[in-house]
Every structure is written in structure tokens, then in C-alpha cells.
Design a protein around this motif. Structure first.
Motif, PDB file in Angstrom:
ATOM      1  N   PRO A   1      23.951  37.063 -24.879  1.00  0.00           N
ATOM      2  CA  PRO A   1      22.460  37.719 -24.499  1.00  0.00           C
ATOM      3  C   PRO A   1      21.504  36.913 -25.603  1.00  0.00           C
ATOM      4  O   PRO A   1      21.609  36.179 -26.235  1.00  0.00           O
ATOM      5  CB  PRO A   1      22.577  39.144 -25.328  1.00  0.00           C
ATOM      6  N   ARG A   2      20.282  36.888 -24.756  1.00  0.00           N
ATOM      7  CA  ARG A   2      18.959  36.182 -25.190  1.00  0.00           C
ATOM      8  C   ARG A   2      18.691  36.484 -26.904  1.00  0.00           C
ATOM      9  O   ARG A   2      18.804  35.532 -27.856  1.00  0.00           O
ATOM     10  CB  ARG A   2      17.753  36.546 -24.392  1.00  0.00           C
ATOM     11  N   GLU A   3      18.907  37.823 -27.327  1.00  0.00           N
ATOM     12  CA  GLU A   3      18.572  38.082 -28.582  1.00  0.00           C
ATOM     13  C   GLU A   3      19.620  37.463 -29.540  1.00  0.00           C
ATOM     14  O   GLU A   3      19.300  37.267 -30.765  1.00  0.00           O
ATOM     15  CB  GLU A   3      18.306  39.730 -28.884  1.00  0.00           C
ATOM     16  N   ILE A   4      20.720  37.129 -28.927  1.00  0.00           N
ATOM     17  CA  ILE A   4      21.742  36.284 -29.944  1.00  0.00           C
ATOM     18  C   ILE A   4      21.512  35.046 -30.091  1.00  0.00           C
ATOM     19  O   ILE A   4      21.521  34.440 -31.250  1.00  0.00           O
ATOM     20  CB  ILE A   4      23.278  36.846 -29.567  1.00  0.00           C
ATOM     21  N   LYS A   5      21.220  34.476 -28.922  1.00  0.00           N
ATOM     22  CA  LYS A   5      21.241  32.955 -28.579  1.00  0.00           C
ATOM     23  C   LYS A   5      19.809  32.595 -29.627  1.00  0.00           C
ATOM     24  O   LYS A   5      19.873  31.456 -30.081  1.00  0.00           O
ATOM     25  CB  LYS A   5      20.970  32.381 -27.386  1.00  0.00           C
ATOM     26  N   GLU A   6      18.825  33.501 -29.521  1.00  0.00           N
ATOM     27  CA  GLU A   6      17.657  32.997 -30.461  1.00  0.00           C
ATOM     28  C   GLU A   6      17.776  32.909 -31.974  1.00  0.00           C
ATOM     29  O   GLU A   6      17.042  32.323 -32.553  1.00  0.00           O
ATOM     30  CB  GLU A   6      16.665  34.267 -30.110  1.00  0.00           C
ATOM     31  N   HIS A   7      18.940  33.358 -32.410  1.00  0.00           N
ATOM     32  CA  HIS A   7      19.014  33.269 -33.864  1.00  0.00           C
ATOM     33  C   HIS A   7      20.447  32.444 -33.960  1.00  0.00           C
ATOM     34  O   HIS A   7      20.958  32.170 -35.211  1.00  0.00           O
ATOM     35  CB  HIS A   7      19.811  34.621 -34.393  1.00  0.00           C
ATOM     36  N   CYS A   8      20.729  31.662 -33.121  1.00  0.00           N
ATOM     37  CA  CYS A   8      21.662  30.716 -33.193  1.00  0.00           C
ATOM     38  C   CYS A   8      21.296  29.447 -33.103  1.00  0.00           C
ATOM     39  O   CYS A   8      20.217  29.063 -32.359  1.00  0.00           O
ATOM     40  CB  CYS A   8      22.937  30.910 -32.131  1.00  0.00           C
ATOM     41  N   LYS A   9      22.100  28.371 -33.738  1.00  0.00           N
ATOM     42  CA  LYS A   9      21.618  26.790 -33.428  1.00  0.00           C
ATOM     43  C   LYS A   9      22.922  26.163 -33.334  1.00  0.00           C
ATOM     44  O   LYS A   9      23.986  26.133 -34.028  1.00  0.00           O
ATOM     45  CB  LYS A   9      21.015  26.398 -34.745  1.00  0.00           C
TER      46      LYS A   9
END
Length: 146
Positions: free
Chosen positions: A12-20
Motif C-alpha cells: 500500500p502507498r502509506e507503507i511505501k512512503e515510509h520505506c527506502k
């Protein structure tokens, strides 16, 4: 690896936004990141004991690992680690939530793990075991051409 990026893109977008995501990193940089981490997720499908388990213990990071026989023989669930099988996202999620919310579990395990890794990685002990191992096999009949 391409497969990692493919799986990452399914999150989900909200997880990807906090990952690098990064490509390969030097080992020293990994250890530096590990020293800043609280929890390390290192599930495995391959038998053996991953170096990253020892490194996590030495860095004071709480490991979440697969319950493989080789790992289970070394550590105990809730004493040193939490177990979560690779390819079982529900188990991984449950272990991550528990590790991120149970400070007492993590603090106690990290203390236990520092003691354990010092016992396992003590150069004098390892040196003695290696020397004894090679003495034993060099004295076997097969090594003397028999």
C-alpha cells in the motif's frame, strides 16, 4: 533484485512512503544502520545460522527470524528472538507489531543476546574448538593414508 522491487510495488502507498529501497550497501553501512535499529526482520528459507543474527545480537537489535532447526537450537522464542516463518506475511506482521510494542520483551532479549553472542564469538573459545577439531581429524586413520 527485480523481484524485491516487484513485491515492494504491491505494498500500500502509506507503507511505501515510509520505506527506502537501495541497491547493495557496504557491510559497514549495514552495521551502522543496524546499530540505530530496534528490530531486525531476517526471515530465511535456507538452513544454517545467518551472520546477520549474530550481528544483530552484537548490535543490541532484537531479531525476528525463521524457526529453522539450526536457529531454534541456538535461541529461544521470547527469550532471544521472535519466530516468524518466511512466506507467511501474517506471522511476520504479528511478530513486527509485538516487537515494536513490547519494550520489556525487546530490552530483556537484547541483554540476553549480548551475553549469548559474547559466549559464541569469544575468540579464545573458538580458537580452542577449531584447533581441537583439526587435531582430531588429523589423527584419524584416514589422514595417515590407512
Amino acid at each position: 533484485q527485480d523481484e524485491v522491487y516487484q513485491w515492494f510495488n504491491t505494498l500500500p502507498r502509506e507503507i511505501k512512503e515510509h520505506c527506502k529501497l537501495t541497491d547493495r550497501m557496504p557491510h559497514k553501512q549495514i552495521i551502522d544502520l543496524m546499530r540505530r535499529a530496534r528490530v531486525l526482520l531476517i526471515p530465511s528459507l535456507v538452513d544454517g545460522i545467518p551472520n546477520s543474527l549474530y550481528e544483530a545480537m552484537a548490535c543490541g537489535v532484537f531479531p525476528i527470524v525463521s524457526p529453522l532447526d539450526t536457529i531454534s537450537a541456538l535461541v529461544a522464542e521470547r527469550k532471544n528472538v521472535l519466530f516468524a516463518r518466511n512466506l507467511y506475511p501474517e506471522e511476520i506482521a504479528e511478530a513486527l507489531v509485538e516487537a515494536m510494542s513490547d519494550d520489556q520483551l525487546v530490552n530483556h532479549a537484547c541483554s540476553e543476546n549480548l551475553i549469548l553472542v559474547k559466549q559464541m564469538a569469544d575468540r579464545r573459545r573458538i580458537r580452542e574448538r577449531v584447533i581441537n577439531f583439526y587435531r582430531e581429524i588429523s589423527n584419524s586413520p584416514k589422514s595417515h593414508g590407512v
